[in-house]
Design a protein around this motif. Structure first.
Motif, mmCIF file in Angstrom:
data_model
loop_
_atom_site.group_PDB
_atom_site.id
_atom_site.type_symbol
_atom_site.label_atom_id
_atom_site.label_comp_id
_atom_site.label_asym_id
_atom_site.label_seq_id
_atom_site.Cartn_x
_atom_site.Cartn_y
_atom_site.Cartn_z
ATOM 1 N N ARG A 710 0.828 -1.222 0.000
ATOM 2 C CA ARG A 710 0.000 0.000 0.000
ATOM 3 C C ARG A 710 0.855 1.262 0.000
ATOM 4 N N GLY A 711 2.175 1.110 0.044
ATOM 5 C CA GLY A 711 3.064 2.266 0.004
ATOM 6 C C GLY A 711 3.280 2.937 1.349
ATOM 7 N N ILE A 712 2.733 2.347 2.411
ATOM 8 C CA ILE A 712 2.913 2.938 3.737
ATOM 9 C C ILE A 712 4.332 2.683 4.229
ATOM 10 N N LEU A 713 4.851 1.491 3.955
ATOM 11 C CA LEU A 713 6.250 1.177 4.237
ATOM 12 C C LEU A 713 7.003 1.130 2.921
ATOM 13 N N GLU A 714 8.251 1.581 2.959
ATOM 14 C CA GLU A 714 9.073 1.514 1.755
ATOM 15 C C GLU A 714 9.390 0.072 1.409
ATOM 16 N N GLU A 715 9.683 -0.728 2.418
ATOM 17 C CA GLU A 715 9.883 -2.168 2.242
ATOM 18 C C GLU A 715 9.535 -2.856 3.560
ATOM 19 N N LYS A 716 9.263 -4.161 3.489
ATOM 20 C CA LYS A 716 8.640 -4.833 4.632
ATOM 21 C C LYS A 716 9.505 -4.819 5.885
ATOM 22 N N ASN A 717 10.826 -4.903 5.739
ATOM 23 C CA ASN A 717 11.684 -4.944 6.928
ATOM 24 C C ASN A 717 11.714 -3.631 7.691
ATOM 25 N N ASP A 718 11.168 -2.562 7.109
ATOM 26 C CA ASP A 718 11.049 -1.302 7.848
ATOM 27 C C ASP A 718 10.142 -1.446 9.059
ATOM 28 N N VAL A 719 9.326 -2.505 9.074
ATOM 29 C CA VAL A 719 8.395 -2.699 10.185
ATOM 30 C C VAL A 719 9.135 -2.860 11.514
ATOM 31 N N PHE A 720 10.392 -3.299 11.467
ATOM 32 C CA PHE A 720 11.140 -3.512 12.711
ATOM 33 C C PHE A 720 11.542 -2.197 13.374
ATOM 34 N N HIS A 721 11.327 -1.082 12.692
ATOM 35 C CA HIS A 721 11.588 0.223 13.305
ATOM 36 C C HIS A 721 10.323 0.797 13.952
ATOM 37 N N LEU A 722 9.291 -0.038 14.082
ATOM 38 C CA LEU A 722 8.064 0.336 14.783
ATOM 39 C C LEU A 722 7.911 -0.528 16.027
ATOM 40 N N THR A 723 7.027 -0.121 16.935
ATOM 41 C CA THR A 723 6.681 -0.952 18.085
ATOM 42 C C THR A 723 5.416 -1.737 17.766
ATOM 43 N N LEU A 724 5.096 -2.692 18.616
ATOM 44 C CA LEU A 724 3.867 -3.467 18.417
ATOM 45 C C LEU A 724 2.640 -2.563 18.422
#
Length: 888
Positions: A710-724
């Motif tokens: 959806r373009g919210i993250l540049e790539e999926k591994n960016d999710v690790f820079h967020l909290t639950l």
């Protein structure tokens, strides 16, 4: 606004692009009303206009971009050519006119300090003072122009080029302003740190002071007095011998002068001025909201602030305790878990959710497991207010890391802590409720319970929990899945504490009893360490054996072993299928991955690449095993270890029966049986956690893929820079911030955090507690650590920072910052182990004892002080590492 010159009162903290770090800070201080000598900045626009007159700089920038940190000779040569070229260029007429006009307004008769001010120095995250040049006591227009030109050229000093290479700054994107400031000729000058730069104590103001200009001790020519102020009181004075000082000359420039003998040991700054300066420093810190490194001068009863920059070397304090009125102690979770590297926000969030203490609800994040600098710190202060806990906890911590234990002990022995140690009324009851069932089970295990089925019971519990968690998370997507992960994580650890912890805890106590009783009854315990060999049921040891089996399968097919030397992750299995024996080997490899593919070095960090995601990472371990271990030898060694342990147990019991009595022998036999029965499950809790981390990671990455689509993250591994919580809010479309902007900031923070060295123990005031080390005579060229696996060997040091890149030969000594189960494959090749962190019961120590190799842990700076290829003697009985000769 003049594009070439800005007065200090036209500059503030946002003027970095025009005035550089130093200039922006001086303008900010001026406008805030601090006593700054007046001046102006020759802007970065002037520098750009100057450089644009050159026809050669474009080529020079190409050469700079081709340099690497290890090409020091090329750096030196290119830098010198650029500096000489720039010094030969005339200053553009418009720039010169603007500088001259500003100088005339300030006064042509006075002397000036001319300092470079780059856009990549004096930053909150990269404060690198002294990259470029400073010229003092500059008189007259021509000398001023020459000093400005030299400051521009100094953007290409060797140290400035290296700094940009190291910190990832593009040479084309860094510009330099020049600060022109009315010269102050102080009687005394120096540097003030608003926090102690050595201990990290945030409430201690540390002042260096000397006679004349500060360049004398900044350059290391003379020592400076040291004064420390805390709570408005001078708490330390260290008066240096000051034989020289730097002073200005009437015709410009400076000179070094000898001081009269009566000044050599004279206190440079009066007490009342020390306190006034400390107050001024704290006001500047308050203005910036961050600890400051301040240059100052004092003369004619006036204090002057010559510069202020952030202190970037202090380890950050958790926000949750920074403002505590009571003394709080925090110790490193990473040192305890054998992973001291920085982690990303998702890993921190998950561990704070998993941690069972200091929570309002199971799924909440813990208030006593706190993030700082990309690491986690446990705050045990409240429970340490209970006297029995103060006695017991340091002893328990000794088994984890001696440095942690001694640091905590140093804090709790302080008078302030003792005075504040008043536990909450309900705290004893809460601790009792948690501890009592564990203690009861431990006592039963030691005294009467049949422990022979402990491994099978724990294995059954493990499989049931993992299956239940998989079932719970199956078929759920979106924010609901993340909330379920949070609930699943929040309830896991308490179950582990109550149902599994009593077994390994019983083993630890049994082993301690075995050591103490053999020493008391036999006068020595030389056979005791052999009882650790080949414990049954240890999932990490079983993984090492399974890897040996895998290597034995690979060695059957020469083409497979050749392929493993060149295999790459993206095409690993496809390439494997193309070589003879590849399909057969793949069956065994996939079987291994089913059991252990969720493991890897640094496995407590959910963002780390697992073996199943990177099968090539196992190739080095498989090839090393083939190279160093004979076929089937790993199994034979394990069986030999078990027989050795059984024989040691028999000898100990028989000797006690002979010297003492049958009752004493029966009690010792009981302790040994309990230890051998239950100690194998020591690794089960972590294995369960790692399997859950893998389960949670799969779910989190599936949600991340939808956000990336959806373009919210540049790539999926960016999710690790967020909290639950943040991930759930984003999936619920109720997150108020720009996600990509937040992740960009977190990425920069992560890069910065990787450069930090976490302390084992610190207080809420940032003071790093190192504890008092045990004292003993050690040979020259030796390092002292904690002995955790007995024996003495000599061999060649192999310093390993990444197990995937290791190349151990038979008989090598493994030198590592830490080890966890992901390092286990290397133990087959090593004949001894040295680690920077750890204690008696941490991973490396336990595995070393199981393998029967000497080990010394808690050796500060081992990977820096020991060089690859040095010949060492490792004394795992006394904890001494001795360098016998230099590299081979």
């Amino acid at each position: 606004m003049n594009p070439y010159v800005l007065q200090f009162d036209e500059i503030d903290g946002d003027s970095l692009p025009d005035a550089g770090g130093k200039g922006a800070n001086l303008g900010e201080l001026t406008n805030a009303g601090f006593p700054v000598p007046p001046g102006f900045c020759v802007t970065t626009g002037s520098y750009r206009a100057f450089v644009e007159t050159s026809t050669e700089m474009k080529g020079f920038f190409v050469q700079l971009n081709e340099l690497t940190l290890d090409s020091l000779d090329q750096i030196r040569a290119v830098g010198e050519r650029i500096r000489n070229h720039l010094r030969s260029l005339p200053i553009p007429s418009g720039v010169r006119a603007a500088i001259t006009s500003a100088w005339r307004k300030k006064g042509t008769e006075g002397a000036y300090a001319v300092r470079s001010s780059a856009t990549a120095e004096d930053l909150p995250t990269a404060s690198f003072a002294g990259q470029q040049e400073t010229y003092l006591n500059v008189l007259g227009e021509e000398d001023l122009m020459e000093a400005v030109r030299n400051c521009w050229a100094s953007l290409f000093t060797d140290r400035a080029i290296v700094y940009r290479l190291k910190n990832g700054f593009d040479h084309r994107d860094v510009y330099v302003s020049v600060v022109v400031q009315q010269m102050v000729f102080p009687e005394v000058s120096g540097i003030l740190f608003t926090a102690d730069p050595i201990s990290g104590h945030r409430s201690t103001v540390s002042i260096d002071a000397g006679f004349g200009l500060g360049e004398a001790f900044v350059s290391g020519m003379v020592s400076a007095d040291l004064y420390q102020v805390r709570s408005g009181q001078i708490v330390k004075k260290q008066i240096a011998e000051k034989k020289k000082a730097i002073y200005g000359l009437p015709g410009g420039g400076t000179e070094i002068r000898g001081l009269p003998r009566e000044q050599w040991k004279q206190q440079a700054l009066p007490d009342e001025t020390i306190l006034e300066l400390a107050r001024l420093g704290k006001r500047i810190e308050q203005h910036y909201g961050k600890e400051q490194d301040i240059e100052w001068g004092w003369g004619d009863g006036q204090l002057w602030i010559l510069q202020s920059r952030p202190i970037t070397t202090l380890y950050p304090i958790p926000d949750e305790v920074r403002d505590s009125e009571k003394l709080r102690v925090l110790f490193s979770f990473g040192h305890q878990q054998m992973m001291t590297e920085a982690m990303k926000p998702m890993a921190l969030s998950i561990w704070r959710t998993v941690f069972p203490f200091g929570k309002e609800r199971a799924e909440s994040e813990s208030r006593v497991l706190l993030p700082a600098g990309g690491r986690l710190f446990i705050d045990p202060t409240e429970v340490l207010y209970i006297k029995p806990v103060r006695r017991i906890m340091p002893r328990l911590l000794m088994g984890i890391d001696e440095g942690i234990a001694r640091g905590v002990m140093e804090v709790i022995q302080r008078e302030r802590f003792q005075q504040e140690a008043r536990p909450r009324k309900d705290l004893r009851k809460q601790v009792g409720q948690r501890v009592k069932p564990i203690a009861v089970n431990v006592i039963k295990n030691l005294m009467c319970r049949d422990t022979s089925g402990a491994v099978e019971k724990c294995h059954r519990i493990m499989e049931e929990w993992v299956a239940r968690s998989e079932e719970q998370l199956a078929g759920v997507t979106g924010a609901a899945r993340i909330r379920l992960i949070r609930q699943n994580a929040g309830s896991l650890m308490m179950k582990l504490f109550t149902q599994m912890l009593p077994y390994p805890l019983s083993g630890v106590i049994a082993y301690k009893g075995i050591q103490d009783f053999t020493r008391r009854w036999l006068g020595e315990n030389g056979d005791v360490h052999r009882l650790n060999r080949s414990l049954s049921g240890n999932v990490t040891s079983e993984m090492g054996l399974a890897l040996g089996d895998l290597a034995d399968q690979a060695r059957k097919f020469p083409e497979v072993t050749e392929y493993l030397k060149m295999a790459r992750n993206g095409t690993f299995y496809e390439g494997l299928s193309q070589v003879r024996g590849g399909e057969e080997f793949r069956i065994y490899l996939e079987r291994f991955m089913d059991r252990y593919g969720m493991r890897c070095p640094g496995e407590i960090d959910i963002s780390r690449t697992r073996w199943r995601e990177s099968p090539q990472a196992l190739a080095a371990a498989i090839l090393g095993h083939i190279r160093n271990v004979e076929p089937g030898a790993h199994r034979l060694n394990f069986d030999r270890g078990r027989a050795e342990a059984e024989e040691a147990a028999r000898r100990i019991v028989e000797e006690i029966r002979r010297r003492k009595s049958r009752w004493h022998a029966r009690w010792m036999a009981r302790l040994i049986r309990v230890f051998r029965d239950v100690m194998g499950v020591r690794e089960h809790p972590k294995y369960i956690l790692v399997r859950h981390l893998d389960l949670w990671k799969r779910g989190i990455l599936e949600e991340a893929e939808t956000l990336a689509a959806r373009g919210i993250l540049e790539e999926k591994n960016d999710v690790f820079h967020l909290t639950l919580d943040e991930l759930a809010a984003i999936l619920d479309e109720r997150f108020p911030e720009d996600v990509r902007e937040l992740i960009g900031k977190r990425k920069r923070d992560y890069v910065r955090n990787q450069t930090l060295s976490p302390p084992r123990v610190m207080t809420h005031e940032g003071e790093i507690m190192r504890g008092v080390k045990r004292e003993m005579e050690i040979p020259e060229d030796s390092l002292l650590g904690t002995p955790v696996s007995a024996g003495v060997v000599e061999g060649v040091a192999r310093v390993v920072m990444d197990p995937a890149q290791a190349n151990l030969q038979p008989g090598d000594i493994l030198i590592a910052p830490f080890t966890d189960p992901g390092w286990t494959p290397l133990f087959h090749s090593a004949q001894a182990l040295v680690m920077e962190v750890g204690g008696l019961m941490t991973h490396g120590a336990v595995v070393a004892r199981e393998y029967g190799i000497p080990a010394v842990v808690g050796v500060d700076g081992a990977t820096r002080h020991i060089k690859d290829g040095q010949c060492l003697r490792i004394d795992g009985t006394q904890g001494i590492v001795t360098v016998l000769s230099e590299e081979e």
